[in-house]
Design an enzyme around this catalytic site. Structure first.
Site, mmCIF file in Angstrom:
data_model
loop_
_atom_site.group_PDB
_atom_site.id
_atom_site.type_symbol
_atom_site.label_atom_id
_atom_site.label_comp_id
_atom_site.label_asym_id
_atom_site.label_seq_id
_atom_site.Cartn_x
_atom_site.Cartn_y
_atom_site.Cartn_z
ATOM 1 N N SER A 238 46.994 -5.908 66.032
ATOM 2 C CA SER A 238 47.826 -6.683 65.119
ATOM 3 C C SER A 238 47.342 -8.115 64.966
ATOM 4 O O SER A 238 46.703 -8.677 65.860
ATOM 5 C CB SER A 238 49.273 -6.697 65.611
ATOM 6 N N THR A 241 48.848 -10.509 67.735
ATOM 7 C CA THR A 241 48.156 -10.455 69.027
ATOM 8 C C THR A 241 46.763 -11.055 68.915
ATOM 9 O O THR A 241 46.295 -11.743 69.831
ATOM 10 C CB THR A 241 48.073 -9.005 69.527
ATOM 11 N N GLU A 259 39.449 -7.470 64.811
ATOM 12 C CA GLU A 259 39.727 -6.629 63.646
ATOM 13 C C GLU A 259 41.237 -6.473 63.578
ATOM 14 O O GLU A 259 41.840 -5.794 64.405
ATOM 15 C CB GLU A 259 39.016 -5.278 63.786
ATOM 16 N N GLU A 393 51.318 -5.666 55.910
ATOM 17 C CA GLU A 393 50.866 -4.349 56.361
ATOM 18 C C GLU A 393 52.038 -3.547 56.911
ATOM 19 O O GLU A 393 52.817 -4.049 57.721
ATOM 20 C CB GLU A 393 49.802 -4.529 57.443
#
Length: 502
Positions: A238, A241, A259, A393
């Site tokens: 995420s 994080t 990523e 998202e």
């Protein structure tokens, strides 16, 4: 295949080539997302276990593992790949029952796991001949070359949507480069990552080369990311994080690869030709892996002239998707991975409705499935660019639709996001596709398809999707310290200073 016939192995932490009980003896439940039942447990590592694993990794670098050649590492990697192939019949259902992904997808993932490991074995083998690569200089009296050295101990933190495959995207190049690795998989899906430990033990991978710590993010992931003796962190997960990891790494000036997901567009022009083919790519781009893909092309941007016909076909195809227990034959959509993620997805759908969007299809639990974290494939229209469903998202099987008139408008809509992982364009006009590919502000572009992913090209994003590249040769470069060695080869003095007169 019934879930009751699948034996869930009971494992400890894999540290220094052995199974080791967590210092605090914590265990975490494994919940089958298709039934909501506890089917086993995994060890819960804490900072104490991270310290032990880091020490083991550093010993490995100073010892047997640190003295291996690329060819020797390639041999270990090929042995691991062979074991994955051998154990594929048991690994596939374990992956499906743990993550909720359809069995056919888990099967494909295991093939990719072994192929990715074999690919990096080949790159490891080629490393030996690439060492001391000459660097041409303009002075004949000086020669220079480059060494590729392992960056050191690396912390690898991976997500739950592709449990073993995402782990291997990091583990294989890290080992190929000669790093010692500590893998921290998601606590929501760790079973097959622990089995990787058993495979490494069986093939005789030198102790400490790969250590596997399962556990919660704050208790195991955070201590790993912030550890002073971890030389690099590679994280997939995420945005929230990722920001924490990057902030912590900045205090130590530690390199990171991140990523962090996306909100990817799929742009379909009126000249696409075969609408059914375009519909299938649209579904695959958003609903594959139960919609839990960081690169999911979840924003469908349709040219206005074909929108009505396309959406009608999209609805017909969507209604034909089989939603069931992932172990059932023909399943194409399984459950969301956890109750918390299920609730997040449902809240995103309800928020879209409250903001004025139309839930054209889905948006609820399938009537025939009263247990499990199932969400019908969901199609949302009447979307504007200020809505949460357009911006954020979802990480679930939710597709939102917006139309456009001109190519310029399509580009603006596609790039109207803080993320930049991937994008797709469908059109028969290949010159237009090339223009769109250049215009997309992303790390990956699909032309006349959406979502196929391979281990040979680079993978990664820009903007808030993160930075750095995995896979391909670029993934290997992540784990090197590039060292120059420059040598004066002339018999003549340098001549900068004058000697004292006699």
């Amino acid at each position: 295949m019934a879930a009751t016939n699948i034996r869930i192995p009971s494992r400890l932490l894999f540290i220094d080539g052995e199974w080791r009980e967590p210092v605090k003896k914590n265990r975490l439940p494994i919940i089958n997302p298709a039934t909501e039942q506890v089917i086993g447990d995994i060890p819960g590592a804490t900072a104490e276990d991270v310290n032990i694993a880091v020490e083991a990794a550093r010993r490995a670098l100073a010892g047997e593992w640190g003295s291996t050649t690329g060819a020797q590492r390639a041999k270990y990697l090929r042995s691991i790949a062979a074991k994955v192939k051998e154990r594929k019949p048991e690994l596939v259902p374990l992956e499906a029952i743990d993550s909720g992904k359809p069995l056919v997808e888990a099967d494909a993932d295991m093939d990719d796991v072994s192929s990715t490991i074999e690919y990096y074995a080949g790159l490891a083998e080629a490393l030996d001949s690439r060492q001391k690569t000459p660097v041409p200089l303009h002075l004949e009296s000086i020669k220079s070359c480059v060494l590729r050295e392992p960056i050191g101990v690396v912390g690898l933190i991976t997500p739950w949507n592709y449990p073993l495959l995402m782990a291997i995207w990091k583990v294989a190049p890290a080992l190929a480069a000669g790093c010692a690795a500590i893998l921290k998989p998601s606590e929501l899906a760790s079973i097959t990552c622990l089995e990787l430990g058993e495979i490494c033990r069986e093939v005789g991978l030198p102790p400490g080369a790969l250590n596997i710590l399962t556990g919660l993010g704050p208790e195991a992931g955070a201590p790993l990311a912030t550890h002073r003796h971890v030389d690099k962190v590679s994280f997939t997960g995420s945005l929230a994080t990722g920001v924490k990891i990057m902030t912590a790494a900045a205090q130590l000036v530690k390199p990171v690869t991140l990523e962090l997901g996306g909100k990817s567009p799929i742009v379909i022009f009126e000249d696409v030709g075969d609408l059914d083919k375009a519909v299938e790519w649209t579904l695959f781009g958003c609903f594959w892996t139960n919609g839990q893909i960081c690169s999911a092309t979840s924003r469908l941007i349709l040219q206005e002239s074909i929108a009505a016909e396309f959406v009608n076909k999209l609805l017909a195809w969507t209604k034909n998707i089989k939603i069931s227990d992932p172990l059932e034959e023909g399943c194409k959509l399984g459950p969301i991975v956890s109750q918390a993620q299920y609730e997040k997805v449902m809240k995103c759908i309800s928020t879209a409705k409250s903001e004025g969007a139309t839930i054209l299809y889905g948006g609820k639990r399938p009537e025939h499935l009263q247990k499990g974290y199932y969400v019908e494939p969901t199609i949302i229209t009447d979307v504007n660019t200020s809505m949460q469903i357009w911006k954020e998202e979802v990480f679930g099987p939710v597709l939102c639709i917006k139309t456009f008139k001109t190519e310029k408008e399509a580009i603006e809509l596609a790039n109207d996001t803080e993320y930049g992982l991937a994008a797709a364009v469908l059109s028969k006009d290949l010159e237009r596709c090339e223009r769109m590919a250049k215009a997309f502000q992303t790390g990956a572009v699909w032309v006349n398809c959406s979502q196929p992913c391979f281990w040979q090209p680079p993978w990664g994003g820009k903007k808030r999707s993160g930075f750095g590249r995995e896979l391909g040769e670029w993934g290997l470069e992540n784990y090197f310290n590039i060292k120059q060695i420059t040598q004066y080869v002339s018999d003549e003095p340098w001549g900068w200073y004058k000697p004292p007169s006699k």
